[in-house]
Design a protein around this motif. Structure first.
Motif, PDB file in Angstrom:
ATOM      1  N   ALA A 123       0.860  -1.201   0.000  1.00 24.80           N
ATOM      2  CA  ALA A 123       0.000   0.000   0.000  1.00 24.80           C
ATOM      3  C   ALA A 123       0.893   1.246   0.000  1.00 24.80           C
ATOM      4  O   ALA A 123       0.655   2.191  -0.763  1.00 24.80           O
ATOM      5  N   VAL A 124       1.947   1.233   0.831  1.00 22.56           N
ATOM      6  CA  VAL A 124       2.783   2.444   0.864  1.00 22.56           C
ATOM      7  C   VAL A 124       3.788   2.490  -0.286  1.00 22.56           C
ATOM      8  O   VAL A 124       4.278   3.565  -0.625  1.00 22.56           O
ATOM      9  N   ARG A 125       4.088   1.327  -0.882  1.00 19.78           N
ATOM     10  CA  ARG A 125       4.916   1.386  -2.103  1.00 19.78           C
ATOM     11  C   ARG A 125       4.113   2.053  -3.211  1.00 19.78           C
ATOM     12  O   ARG A 125       4.643   2.818  -4.016  1.00 19.78           O
ATOM     13  N   VAL A 126       2.810   1.725  -3.253  1.00 20.79           N
ATOM     14  CA  VAL A 126       1.942   2.365  -4.255  1.00 20.79           C
ATOM     15  C   VAL A 126       1.850   3.867  -3.978  1.00 20.79           C
ATOM     16  O   VAL A 126       1.923   4.686  -4.908  1.00 20.79           O
ATOM     17  N   ALA A 127       1.730   4.232  -2.699  1.00 23.86           N
ATOM     18  CA  ALA A 127       1.639   5.668  -2.363  1.00 23.86           C
ATOM     19  C   ALA A 127       2.907   6.396  -2.821  1.00 23.86           C
ATOM     20  O   ALA A 127       2.831   7.488  -3.398  1.00 23.86           O
ATOM     21  N   ALA A 128       4.074   5.780  -2.601  1.00 22.85           N
ATOM     22  CA  ALA A 128       5.337   6.410  -3.008  1.00 22.85           C
ATOM     23  C   ALA A 128       5.395   6.531  -4.533  1.00 22.85           C
ATOM     24  O   ALA A 128       5.837   7.558  -5.079  1.00 22.85           O
ATOM     25  N   GLY A 129       4.930   5.503  -5.240  1.00 22.51           N
ATOM     26  CA  GLY A 129       4.929   5.528  -6.706  1.00 22.51           C
ATOM     27  C   GLY A 129       3.960   6.572  -7.244  1.00 22.51           C
ATOM     28  O   GLY A 129       4.262   7.271  -8.224  1.00 22.51           O
ATOM     29  N   ALA A 130       2.806   6.693  -6.574  1.00 27.66           N
ATOM     30  CA  ALA A 130       1.803   7.668  -7.028  1.00 27.66           C
ATOM     31  C   ALA A 130       2.301   9.095  -6.780  1.00 27.66           C
ATOM     32  O   ALA A 130       1.974  10.015  -7.534  1.00 27.66           O
ATOM     33  N   VAL A 344       5.620   0.931  -8.770  1.00 33.45           N
ATOM     34  CA  VAL A 344       7.061   0.786  -8.490  1.00 33.45           C
ATOM     35  C   VAL A 344       7.880   1.170  -9.742  1.00 33.45           C
ATOM     36  O   VAL A 344       8.969   1.714  -9.611  1.00 33.45           O
ATOM     37  N   VAL A 345       7.322   0.911 -10.906  1.00 29.96           N
ATOM     38  CA  VAL A 345       7.989   1.353 -12.142  1.00 29.96           C
ATOM     39  C   VAL A 345       8.030   2.880 -12.169  1.00 29.96           C
ATOM     40  O   VAL A 345       9.059   3.490 -12.475  1.00 29.96           O
ATOM     41  N   ALA A 346       6.909   3.511 -11.798  1.00 31.58           N
ATOM     42  CA  ALA A 346       6.857   4.990 -11.778  1.00 31.58           C
ATOM     43  C   ALA A 346       7.933   5.541 -10.858  1.00 31.58           C
ATOM     44  O   ALA A 346       8.632   6.503 -11.208  1.00 31.58           O
ATOM     45  N   PHE A 347       8.094   4.925  -9.700  1.00 30.79           N
ATOM     46  CA  PHE A 347       9.098   5.443  -8.762  1.00 30.79           C
ATOM     47  C   PHE A 347      10.495   5.326  -9.368  1.00 30.79           C
ATOM     48  O   PHE A 347      11.304   6.253  -9.283  1.00 30.79           O
TER      49      PHE A 347
END
Ligand SMILES: Cc1cc2nc3c(=O)[nH]c(=O)nc-3n(C[C@H](O)[C@H](O)[C@H](O)COP(=O)(O)O)c2cc1C
Length: 379
Positions: A123-130, A344-347
């Motif tokens: 959930a927080v990996r997605v938040a970081a990527g977003a 994660v790709v976005a990050f």
């Protein structure tokens, strides 16, 4: 250097991501981050946990009046289903999980391992990527992830523009690019669940608007293909990563793999700088650098390891053979995984942008991006 770490257990109090090296001057909107969090919770085939949680991000530090300061950004997603202190240990490790190995490695409990190994952390990996996507958007770079296979079933994208495909993906219950396949996919997942079994699948992510030259050929650990593979492979249950043609490239002669180079002056002001490639089998990366084409990366996700009809395991107390433990679980989480992989790709792409164009402020990044495009167009 842009990077992040996460902390938190599946049924612990909270989940945290600490994003360090994020440039100043980026206006942060929580809504798109929450949209991604909601998508991560969705998709057909999820278990009961997702009905308990309504994930929302709280941007705790590093932002003032909605704009990033260049200081560390702490992102928090609170667990509603906090009950870790009341939870018991598992006795019979589940094959496919870290249960057995982790309990042995840490000389501890299965619970102590599974709580952190769980994909709830994403959930927080997605938040970081977003969050990273909001930096990419300022350079017109877009990231788009979708499901192309569930178990043995393929979902071929319909012929449509990127904007239309995005709408289709957001309407699809499995995040595929063909709504006509949704019903069959639902039935397939339901039937598999009824049989006490689970499903994996394949995800594709494409990134558009990338300039030439993100990443480098010069050192192994800075090659962008390697860094992307590590970020994607590090998502729970991802067991394979392909870029462009991937494994298929190994089966073809070179003439049917490598993308010819042409030049079209009228496209000088697009990301290709006029260097047109009739195919994109390289998936946008050559020698660890972006080559002006869209990046295309695929990930293979294994089926969920917790089975309602459990496999053989051992009771670690008695050493007797028994069925593996069962915890509330998903039947198919490929749709959620597509959101995680997309983010994660976005990050990783944002990391490469900061590396190439400087990391202090968005204004500086934009100025250097523009200057680079101008200079590169003369090459
Ligand atoms: C979105 C998502 C949801 C998942 N949900 C579950 C689940 O409900 N039950 C389960 O046993 N595994 C689930 N997994 C997989 C495990 O987290 C993963 O297989 C396990 O931690 C072992 O790690 P590994 O598969 O990377 O080796 C999920 C994975 C993802 C990406």
């Amino acid at each position: 250097m842009l990077r992040y770490f996460t902390a938190g257990e599946s049924h612990g109090k909270t989940l945290l991501a600490l994003v360090d090296g994020f440039p100043a001057g980026v206006t942060i909107d929580e809504e798109p981050i929450n949209f991604e969090l909601k998508r991560r919770q969705g998709g057909y085939g999820r278990g009961g946990r997702q009905r308990i949680e309504t994930d929302k991000v709280d941007v705790r530090t590093g932002v003032w009046h909605g704009v990033t300061l260049g200081s560390p950004i702490a992102l928090e997603v609170v667990n509603r289903d906090y009950k870790l202190e009341r939870m018991e240990d598992l006795e019979r490790p589940r094959p496919g999980h870290g249960d057995l190995t982790g309990a042995v490695k840490y000389l501890g409990s299965i619970r102590g391992v599974l709580e952190r190994a769980s994909a709830r952390e994403t959930a927080v990996r997605v938040a970081a990527g977003a969050l990273a996507k909001q930096l990419l958007a300022a350079l017109d770079i877009t990231v788009f992830g979708y499901v192309t296979e569930i178990g043995k079933e393929k979902i071929k994208p319909v012929d449509a523009s990127l904007d239309e495909l995005r709408k289709i993906r957001d309407e699809s219950v499995v995040y595929g690019l063909d709504l006509a396949r949704d019903e069959a996919m639902k039935q397939y997942i339901d039937q598999t669940g009824k049989e006490g079994d689970t499903l994996g699948g394949i995800i594709e992510v494409r990134v558009d608007g990338l300039p030439f030259g993100l990443g480098t050929h010069a050192q192994w650990d800075r090659k962008l293909d390697g860094r992307l593979a590590q970020a994607v492979m590090a998502v729970q249950a991802i067991k394979g990563v392909e870029i462009g043609l991937g494994f298929e490239a190994a089966r073809r002669p070179g003439s049917q793999v490598h993308d010819p180079i042409h030049y079209d002056e009228s496209k000088k002001n697009t990301p290709t700088l006029g260097y047109e490639r009739p195919t994109n089998n390289a998936g946008g990366l050559e020698a660890g650098m972006t080559n002006g084409q869209p990046l295309v990366i695929r990930a293979a996700k294994k089926p969920i390891s917790t089975l309602a009809k459990p496999l053989a395991s051992i009771n670690m107390e008695t050493k007797e053979e028994e069925s593996a433990s069962y915890e509330r679980s998903d039947v198919c989480a490929i749709s959620a995984a597509s959101v995680i992989v997309e983010n994660v790709v976005a990050f990783e792409m944002a990391t490469a942008v900061v590396e190439k164009f400087g990391g202090d402020s968005l204004e500086e990044i934009k100025a250097r991006h523009e200057l680079f495009l101008k200079m590169a167009a003369e090459r």
